[in-house]
Design a protein around this motif. Structure first.
Motif, PDB file in Angstrom:
ATOM      1  N   MET A  70      23.951 -52.041 -45.442  1.00  0.00           N
ATOM      2  CA  MET A  70      24.669 -50.811 -46.020  1.00  0.00           C
ATOM      3  C   MET A  70      24.082 -50.156 -47.259  1.00  0.00           C
ATOM      4  SD  MET A  70      28.574 -52.095 -45.136  1.00  0.00           S
ATOM      5  CE  MET A  70      29.384 -50.581 -45.414  1.00  0.00           C
ATOM      6  N   LEU A  71      23.513 -50.932 -48.149  1.00  0.00           N
ATOM      7  CA  LEU A  71      22.728 -50.819 -49.443  1.00  0.00           C
ATOM      8  C   LEU A  71      21.492 -49.879 -49.225  1.00  0.00           C
ATOM      9  CD1 LEU A  71      23.489 -53.731 -51.740  1.00  0.00           C
ATOM     10  CD2 LEU A  71      24.276 -51.303 -52.203  1.00  0.00           C
ATOM     11  N   ILE A  72      20.820 -50.466 -48.085  1.00  0.00           N
ATOM     12  CA  ILE A  72      19.661 -49.734 -47.784  1.00  0.00           C
ATOM     13  C   ILE A  72      19.766 -48.106 -47.026  1.00  0.00           C
ATOM     14  CG2 ILE A  72      17.834 -49.887 -46.131  1.00  0.00           C
ATOM     15  CD1 ILE A  72      17.781 -52.836 -46.316  1.00  0.00           C
ATOM     16  N   GLY A  73      21.150 -48.286 -46.242  1.00  0.00           N
ATOM     17  CA  GLY A  73      21.516 -46.887 -45.876  1.00  0.00           C
ATOM     18  C   GLY A  73      22.060 -46.013 -46.775  1.00  0.00           C
ATOM     19  N   ALA A  74      22.690 -46.587 -47.581  1.00  0.00           N
ATOM     20  CA  ALA A  74      22.867 -45.707 -48.785  1.00  0.00           C
ATOM     21  C   ALA A  74      21.687 -45.258 -49.636  1.00  0.00           C
ATOM     22  CB  ALA A  74      23.974 -46.408 -49.584  1.00  0.00           C
TER      23      ALA A  74
ATOM     24  N   PHE B  52      16.536 -33.269 -60.398  1.00  0.00           N
ATOM     25  CA  PHE B  52      17.359 -33.703 -59.454  1.00  0.00           C
ATOM     26  C   PHE B  52      16.816 -34.810 -58.574  1.00  0.00           C
ATOM     27  CE2 PHE B  52      19.648 -33.880 -55.531  1.00  0.00           C
ATOM     28  CZ  PHE B  52      20.851 -34.041 -55.898  1.00  0.00           C
ATOM     29  N   THR B  53      15.449 -34.114 -58.035  1.00  0.00           N
ATOM     30  CA  THR B  53      14.673 -34.942 -57.180  1.00  0.00           C
ATOM     31  C   THR B  53      14.090 -36.525 -57.791  1.00  0.00           C
ATOM     32  OG1 THR B  53      13.894 -33.004 -55.951  1.00  0.00           O
ATOM     33  CG2 THR B  53      12.632 -35.056 -55.551  1.00  0.00           C
ATOM     34  N   ALA B  54      13.791 -36.441 -59.084  1.00  0.00           N
ATOM     35  CA  ALA B  54      13.186 -37.617 -59.598  1.00  0.00           C
ATOM     36  C   ALA B  54      14.453 -38.641 -59.698  1.00  0.00           C
ATOM     37  CB  ALA B  54      12.696 -36.972 -60.894  1.00  0.00           C
ATOM     38  N   LEU B  55      15.624 -37.989 -60.211  1.00  0.00           N
ATOM     39  CA  LEU B  55      16.809 -39.055 -60.406  1.00  0.00           C
ATOM     40  C   LEU B  55      17.166 -39.640 -58.997  1.00  0.00           C
ATOM     41  CD1 LEU B  55      18.566 -40.585 -62.444  1.00  0.00           C
ATOM     42  CD2 LEU B  55      20.115 -38.355 -62.308  1.00  0.00           C
ATOM     43  N   LYS B  56      17.239 -38.698 -58.153  1.00  0.00           N
ATOM     44  CA  LYS B  56      17.424 -39.139 -56.669  1.00  0.00           C
ATOM     45  C   LYS B  56      16.598 -40.405 -56.242  1.00  0.00           C
ATOM     46  CE  LYS B  56      16.121 -36.742 -53.191  1.00  0.00           C
ATOM     47  NZ  LYS B  56      15.793 -35.574 -52.337  1.00  0.00           N
ATOM     48  N   TRP B  57      15.156 -40.062 -56.162  1.00  0.00           N
ATOM     49  CA  TRP B  57      14.309 -41.183 -55.824  1.00  0.00           C
ATOM     50  C   TRP B  57      14.547 -42.245 -56.699  1.00  0.00           C
ATOM     51  CZ3 TRP B  57      12.218 -41.240 -51.280  1.00  0.00           C
ATOM     52  CH2 TRP B  57      12.097 -39.943 -50.585  1.00  0.00           C
ATOM     53  N   ALA B  58      14.951 -42.251 -57.814  1.00  0.00           N
ATOM     54  CA  ALA B  58      14.953 -43.503 -58.759  1.00  0.00           C
ATOM     55  C   ALA B  58      16.085 -44.216 -58.008  1.00  0.00           C
ATOM     56  CB  ALA B  58      15.017 -43.176 -60.217  1.00  0.00           C
ATOM     57  N   GLY B  59      17.272 -43.468 -58.076  1.00  0.00           N
ATOM     58  CA  GLY B  59      18.302 -44.168 -57.373  1.00  0.00           C
ATOM     59  C   GLY B  59      18.391 -44.677 -55.885  1.00  0.00           C
ATOM     60  N   ALA B  60      17.402 -44.046 -55.202  1.00  0.00           N
ATOM     61  CA  ALA B  60      17.224 -44.368 -53.854  1.00  0.00           C
ATOM     62  C   ALA B  60      16.471 -45.553 -53.841  1.00  0.00           C
ATOM     63  CB  ALA B  60      16.661 -43.433 -53.033  1.00  0.00           C
ATOM     64  N   ALA B  61      15.404 -45.571 -54.609  1.00  0.00           N
ATOM     65  CA  ALA B  61      14.577 -46.931 -54.668  1.00  0.00           C
ATOM     66  C   ALA B  61      15.213 -48.009 -55.238  1.00  0.00           C
ATOM     67  CB  ALA B  61      13.523 -46.685 -55.666  1.00  0.00           C
ATOM     68  N   TYR B  62      16.113 -47.966 -56.145  1.00  0.00           N
ATOM     69  CA  TYR B  62      16.795 -49.035 -56.872  1.00  0.00           C
ATOM     70  C   TYR B  62      17.915 -49.452 -55.630  1.00  0.00           C
ATOM     71  CZ  TYR B  62      18.974 -52.142 -60.253  1.00  0.00           C
ATOM     72  OH  TYR B  62      19.546 -53.200 -61.284  1.00  0.00           O
ATOM     73  N   LEU B  63      18.465 -48.842 -54.625  1.00  0.00           N
ATOM     74  CA  LEU B  63      19.484 -49.053 -53.806  1.00  0.00           C
ATOM     75  C   LEU B  63      18.738 -49.989 -52.636  1.00  0.00           C
ATOM     76  CD1 LEU B  63      21.896 -45.970 -53.481  1.00  0.00           C
ATOM     77  CD2 LEU B  63      22.519 -48.347 -54.217  1.00  0.00           C
ATOM     78  N   LEU B  64      17.713 -49.196 -52.343  1.00  0.00           N
ATOM     79  CA  LEU B  64      16.684 -50.007 -51.221  1.00  0.00           C
ATOM     80  C   LEU B  64      16.430 -51.321 -51.745  1.00  0.00           C
ATOM     81  CD1 LEU B  64      14.365 -46.882 -50.238  1.00  0.00           C
ATOM     82  CD2 LEU B  64      16.228 -48.389 -48.808  1.00  0.00           C
ATOM     83  N   TRP B  65      15.772 -51.434 -52.899  1.00  0.00           N
ATOM     84  CA  TRP B  65      15.404 -52.801 -53.552  1.00  0.00           C
ATOM     85  C   TRP B  65      16.627 -53.799 -53.642  1.00  0.00           C
ATOM     86  CZ3 TRP B  65      16.930 -55.277 -58.114  1.00  0.00           C
ATOM     87  CH2 TRP B  65      16.041 -56.669 -58.552  1.00  0.00           C
ATOM     88  N   LEU B  66      17.725 -53.509 -54.112  1.00  0.00           N
ATOM     89  CA  LEU B  66      18.909 -54.356 -54.003  1.00  0.00           C
ATOM     90  C   LEU B  66      19.345 -54.754 -52.604  1.00  0.00           C
ATOM     91  CD1 LEU B  66      21.321 -52.593 -56.576  1.00  0.00           C
ATOM     92  CD2 LEU B  66      19.969 -54.754 -56.780  1.00  0.00           C
ATOM     93  N   GLY B  67      19.190 -53.766 -51.407  1.00  0.00           N
ATOM     94  CA  GLY B  67      19.691 -53.883 -50.035  1.00  0.00           C
ATOM     95  C   GLY B  67      18.661 -54.954 -49.471  1.00  0.00           C
ATOM     96  N   VAL B  68      17.256 -54.703 -49.622  1.00  0.00           N
ATOM     97  CA  VAL B  68      16.408 -55.676 -49.387  1.00  0.00           C
ATOM     98  C   VAL B  68      16.667 -57.152 -49.743  1.00  0.00           C
ATOM     99  CG1 VAL B  68      13.782 -56.453 -49.174  1.00  0.00           C
ATOM    100  CG2 VAL B  68      14.621 -53.865 -48.575  1.00  0.00           C
ATOM    101  N   LYS B  69      16.963 -57.230 -51.303  1.00  0.00           N
ATOM    102  CA  LYS B  69      17.103 -58.547 -51.751  1.00  0.00           C
ATOM    103  C   LYS B  69      18.168 -59.353 -51.321  1.00  0.00           C
ATOM    104  CE  LYS B  69      17.655 -59.904 -56.429  1.00  0.00           C
ATOM    105  NZ  LYS B  69      17.938 -59.749 -57.908  1.00  0.00           N
ATOM    106  N   LEU B  70      19.479 -58.477 -51.084  1.00  0.00           N
ATOM    107  CA  LEU B  70      20.659 -58.982 -50.416  1.00  0.00           C
ATOM    108  C   LEU B  70      20.304 -59.411 -48.956  1.00  0.00           C
ATOM    109  CD1 LEU B  70      23.615 -59.736 -50.649  1.00  0.00           C
ATOM    110  CD2 LEU B  70      24.340 -57.360 -50.135  1.00  0.00           C
ATOM    111  N   TRP B  71      19.630 -58.629 -48.267  1.00  0.00           N
ATOM    112  CA  TRP B  71      19.380 -59.073 -46.932  1.00  0.00           C
ATOM    113  C   TRP B  71      18.606 -60.234 -47.033  1.00  0.00           C
ATOM    114  CZ3 TRP B  71      20.094 -57.108 -42.008  1.00  0.00           C
ATOM    115  CH2 TRP B  71      19.229 -57.517 -40.950  1.00  0.00           C
ATOM    116  N   ARG B  72      17.588 -60.446 -47.738  1.00  0.00           N
ATOM    117  CA  ARG B  72      16.799 -61.780 -47.761  1.00  0.00           C
ATOM    118  C   ARG B  72      17.448 -62.977 -48.591  1.00  0.00           C
ATOM    119  NH1 ARG B  72      11.140 -60.061 -49.736  1.00  0.00           N
ATOM    120  NH2 ARG B  72      10.611 -62.247 -48.839  1.00  0.00           N
ATOM    121  N   ALA B  73      18.642 -62.765 -49.253  1.00  0.00           N
ATOM    122  CA  ALA B  73      19.007 -63.826 -50.184  1.00  0.00           C
ATOM    123  C   ALA B  73      19.123 -64.990 -48.974  1.00  0.00           C
ATOM    124  CB  ALA B  73      20.455 -63.296 -50.703  1.00  0.00           C
ATOM    125  N   PRO B  74      18.755 -66.054 -49.786  1.00  0.00           N
ATOM    126  CA  PRO B  74      19.244 -67.375 -49.034  1.00  0.00           C
ATOM    127  C   PRO B  74      20.576 -67.775 -48.758  1.00  0.00           C
ATOM    128  CG  PRO B  74      18.280 -67.828 -51.175  1.00  0.00           C
ATOM    129  CD  PRO B  74      18.220 -66.457 -51.054  1.00  0.00           C
TER     130      PRO B  74
END
Length: 200
Positions: free
Chosen positions: A189-193, A72-94
């Motif tokens: 919001m994605l980073i928060g999620a 559960f923890t491994a899957l949780k961290w994988a999902g959390a990392a992907y959400l954080l990556w998408l959130g940062v990418k959207l935040w920095r989008a030109p």
């Protein structure tokens, strides 16, 4: 499956799906940037992600995740990392005066699928939610197939509704400052999620 039980399942699923989560935030963010043409790959990714999560839950992965803290923890961290990556990418989008080009369909599909399927809370939720509507005296497989198909269709329609609404607003939101604010709101919001998933 009795008609009244199926109707209750549809009603409960609809209410749950209408509450925006990480998947819908992603759909809105990418549809605002890409317009209506971005909707179909996103909706397909959401549908396939829900199909995978719900099927695996009913096949026993949900019970395994509930029993195995490590998995559960491994899957949780994988999902959390992907959400954080998408959130940062959207935040920095030109942003520019014109609407940005839509994400390539394959990438939009991949992002929507992974955000939906890699949510361990969804899998655990399906394990707790679905049995309430199962009739122990009736064959299990037909009931499971009806519920999986029903939920996936509802999830796809829900994602399509959000995507089309965001795509329609995309043309009206032309100012770069406003687009930047929306990108940063969606990214936050994605980073928060992602952080909430990591802390859960």
């Amino acid at each position: 499956m009795a008609l009244d039980t199926w109707a209750a399942f549809l009603a409960a699923s609809t209410l749950l799906l209408l509450i925006p989560g990480p998947t819908i935030l992603l759909v809105i963010g990418q549809s605002l940037g890409g317009g209506r043409r971005a909707a179909l790959p996103l909706v397909a990714g959401v549908a396939l992600g829900d199909l995978a999560a719900m099927s695996l839950s009913l096949a026993g992965l949900g019970a395994l995740l509930a029993a195995s803290a490590t998995l559960f923890t491994a899957l949780k961290w994988a999902g959390a990392a992907y959400l954080l990556w998408l959130g940062v990418k959207l935040w920095r989008a030109p942003v520019a005066a014109a609407a940005p080009p839509a994400a390539p369909p394959r990438r939009a599909f991949r992002d929507a699928y992974l955000v939906t399927a890699l949510n361990p809370k969804s899998i655990a939720f399906f394990v707790a939610f679905v049995p309430q509507f199962l009739d122990a005296t009736a064959p299990w497989l037909p009931q499971a197939a009806i519920m999986v198909a029903s939920f996936v269709v509802l999830a796809a329609l829900n994602a399509l509704g959000y995507a089309l609404l965001a795509g329609r607003l995309s043309a009206a939101i032309a100012r770069p400052g406003l687009r930047r604010g929306i990108n940063r709101l969606g990214g936050s919001m994605l980073i928060g999620a992602g952080l909430a998933t990591a802390r859960s």
